[in-house]
Enzyme design. Structure first.
Site, PDB file in Angstrom:
ATOM      1  N   PRO A   1       3.011  -1.272   2.355  1.00 12.20           N
ATOM      2  CA  PRO A   1       4.052  -0.387   2.908  1.00 12.20           C
ATOM      3  C   PRO A   1       5.422  -1.057   2.927  1.00 12.20           C
ATOM      4  O   PRO A   1       6.428  -0.389   3.138  1.00 12.20           O
ATOM      5  CB  PRO A   1       3.550  -0.066   4.318  1.00 12.20           C
ATOM      6  CG  PRO A   1       2.510  -1.068   4.630  1.00 12.20           C
ATOM      7  CD  PRO A   1       1.981  -1.605   3.340  1.00 12.20           C
TER       8      PRO A   1
ATOM      9  N   ARG B   1      -0.912   9.566 -16.320  1.00 13.90           N
ATOM     10  CA  ARG B   1      -0.371  10.789 -16.930  1.00 13.90           C
ATOM     11  C   ARG B   1       0.623  10.485 -18.044  1.00 13.90           C
ATOM     12  O   ARG B   1       0.870  11.315 -18.904  1.00 13.90           O
ATOM     13  CB  ARG B   1       0.284  11.666 -15.856  1.00 13.90           C
ATOM     14  CG  ARG B   1      -0.710  12.226 -14.853  1.00 13.90           C
ATOM     15  CD  ARG B   1      -0.020  12.954 -13.718  1.00 13.90           C
ATOM     16  NE  ARG B   1       0.733  14.099 -14.168  1.00 13.90           N
ATOM     17  CZ  ARG B   1       0.193  15.273 -14.492  1.00 13.90           C
ATOM     18  NH1 ARG B   1      -1.099  15.451 -14.389  1.00 13.90           N
ATOM     19  NH2 ARG B   1       0.939  16.268 -14.908  1.00 13.90           N
TER      20      ARG B   1
ATOM     21  N   ASP C   1       6.860  18.320 -15.738  1.00 15.39           N
ATOM     22  CA  ASP C   1       6.512  18.403 -14.325  1.00 15.39           C
ATOM     23  C   ASP C   1       7.721  18.211 -13.412  1.00 15.39           C
ATOM     24  O   ASP C   1       8.782  17.762 -13.844  1.00 15.39           O
ATOM     25  CB  ASP C   1       5.472  17.331 -13.972  1.00 15.39           C
ATOM     26  CG  ASP C   1       4.110  17.659 -14.540  1.00 15.39           C
ATOM     27  OD1 ASP C   1       3.802  18.850 -14.684  1.00 15.39           O
ATOM     28  OD2 ASP C   1       3.367  16.705 -14.840  1.00 15.39           O
TER      29      ASP C   1
HETATM   30  C1  LIG Z   1      -2.967  -1.319   7.693  1.00 18.75           C
HETATM   31  S1  LIG Z   1      -2.118  -1.726   6.218  1.00 18.75           S
HETATM   32  C2  LIG Z   1      -1.170  -3.131   6.693  1.00 18.75           C
HETATM   33  C3  LIG Z   1       0.162  -2.752   7.251  1.00 18.75           C
HETATM   34  C4  LIG Z   1       1.019  -3.936   7.661  1.00 18.75           C
HETATM   35  N1  LIG Z   1       0.556  -4.490   8.915  1.00 18.75           N
HETATM   36  C5  LIG Z   1       2.465  -3.504   7.811  1.00 18.75           C
HETATM   37  O1  LIG Z   1       2.841  -3.060   8.894  1.00 18.75           O
HETATM   38  O2  LIG Z   1       3.205  -3.568   6.809  1.00 18.75           O
HETATM   39  C6  LIG Z   1      -3.371  -2.409   5.207  1.00 18.75           C
HETATM   40  C7  LIG Z   1      -3.132  -2.311   3.723  1.00 18.75           C
HETATM   41  O3  LIG Z   1      -3.054  -0.943   3.324  1.00 18.75           O
HETATM   42  C8  LIG Z   1      -2.226  -0.843   2.183  1.00 18.75           C
HETATM   43  N2  LIG Z   1      -1.173   0.143   2.475  1.00 18.75           N
HETATM   44  C9  LIG Z   1      -0.921   0.710   3.678  1.00 18.75           C
HETATM   45  N3  LIG Z   1       0.085   1.579   3.607  1.00 18.75           N
HETATM   46  C10 LIG Z   1       0.496   1.579   2.315  1.00 18.75           C
HETATM   47  C11 LIG Z   1       1.524   2.261   1.616  1.00 18.75           C
HETATM   48  N4  LIG Z   1       2.340   3.123   2.234  1.00 18.75           N
HETATM   49  N5  LIG Z   1       1.670   2.022   0.296  1.00 18.75           N
HETATM   50  C12 LIG Z   1       0.861   1.130  -0.334  1.00 18.75           C
HETATM   51  N6  LIG Z   1      -0.127   0.452   0.289  1.00 18.75           N
HETATM   52  C13 LIG Z   1      -0.304   0.666   1.586  1.00 18.75           C
HETATM   53  C14 LIG Z   1      -1.674  -2.222   1.870  1.00 18.75           C
HETATM   54  O4  LIG Z   1      -2.417  -2.784   0.821  1.00 18.75           O
HETATM   55  C15 LIG Z   1      -1.879  -2.943   3.188  1.00 18.75           C
HETATM   56  O5  LIG Z   1      -2.039  -4.328   3.005  1.00 18.75           O
END
Ligand SMILES: C[S@@+](CC[C@H](N)C(=O)[O-])C[C@H]1O[C@@H](n2cnc3c(N)ncnc32)[C@H](O)[C@@H]1O
Length: 241
Positions: free
Chosen positions: A87, A151, A166
């Site tokens: 994220p 895609r 698209d």
């Molecule tokens: C619970 S999340 C960790 C969030 C982290 N503690 C933070 O606040 O940035 C666990 C995992 O989910 C994935 N993940 C969660 N949200 C994501 C997003 N919006 N985009 C991509 N991967 C995501 C990532 O690989 C991340 O390491």
């Protein structure tokens, strides 16, 4: 194109990659997808892949040793572009999907728990986020990235569909689509679509794409390729750009 996924729970991806466009593309050989289980790279007898965070706080952090060992092992062959799903990453967009589709090989690394030890970033090429929200793990994000990138890979959609038609391809949202029946619950298909006049249909679709984008995502118009007719039409709808 070859796509590797490294995850704690790769089984989440299996069904999503077996059906539909992606499943057919894999069966035809247009796409190769390899799922790698992170726990196979744990070195201790409990196959531990996470540990408590230094400094305290809730949750667990993914340990660097198994992750880096796995990333390096998977990369030993075709040296994929290594992408950590996070994220905190750059926002994954249509443009990024199109750009990644020209890579011969990519590796998507899925986090879990509170995320990965910061030192893992030394062995990844980029971090991507699929949106401003937090998932429990990177597996669903990997599915999203694979679907959107695939895609654009030649041979995946076949000849009948083009990702360039698209939403987002031209910087606009797509025009409304209709199929049979001609009338449904009192709502009729717009007459121009039944006219057989391809020029009029193309003009109607362009204007409806502009109208939809202005109504739903006016922020996109600033970067869209617009001509004088487009701008005049948008201004007639109240656009101030
Ligand atoms: C619970 S999340 C960790 C969030 C982290 N503690 C933070 O606040 O940035 C666990 C995992 O989910 C994935 N993940 C969660 N949200 C994501 C997003 N919006 N985009 C991509 N991967 C995501 C990532 O690989 C991340 O390491």
């Amino acid at each position: 194109m070859t796509i590797h996924v490294l995850a704690l729970f790769p089984e989440i991806l299996g069904p999503g990659l077996a059906a539909g466009v992606i499943g057919r593309a894999r069966a035809r050989g247009a796409l190769a997808i390899h799922l790698h289980r992170l726990r196979d790279y744990a070195t201790d007898k409990h196959q531990q892949v996470d540990d408590a965070p230094y400094g305290g706080g809730a949750g667990m952090v993914m340990k660097p040793e198994p992750l880096v060992a796995a990333i390096e092992h998977v990369s030993a062959g075709d040296r994929p572009r290594r992408i950590l799903l996070s994220p905190r990453g750059a926002l994954f967009t249509h443009a990024r999907a199109r750009a990644l589709a020209v890579e011969p090989s990519i590796l998507l690394v899925c986090g879990r728990y509170e995320g990965v030890d910061e030192r893992v970033l030394a062995v990844v090429d980029e971090e991507l986020s699929i949106g401003d929200y937090v998932l429990s793990g990177g597996e669903p994000a990997a599915l999203v990235v694979i679907d959107a990138v695939a895609r654009f890979v030649p041979g995946v959609l076949g000849n009948v569909a083009s990702p360039e038609d698209d939403s987002h391809a031209s910087g606009l949202l797509e025009y409304p689509q209709y199929t049979r029946p001609e009338e449904f619950r009192g709502a009729r298909v717009p007459g121009v679509l039944l006219s057989g006049d391809h020029g009029a249909i193309a003009r109607w679709r362009r204007r409806e794409a502009l109208r939809t984008t202005l109504a739903r995502r006016p922020d996109l118009l600033a970067a869209a390729a617009l001509d004088d007719d487009d701008r005049a039409f948008l201004r007639s709808l109240g656009w101030a750009g």
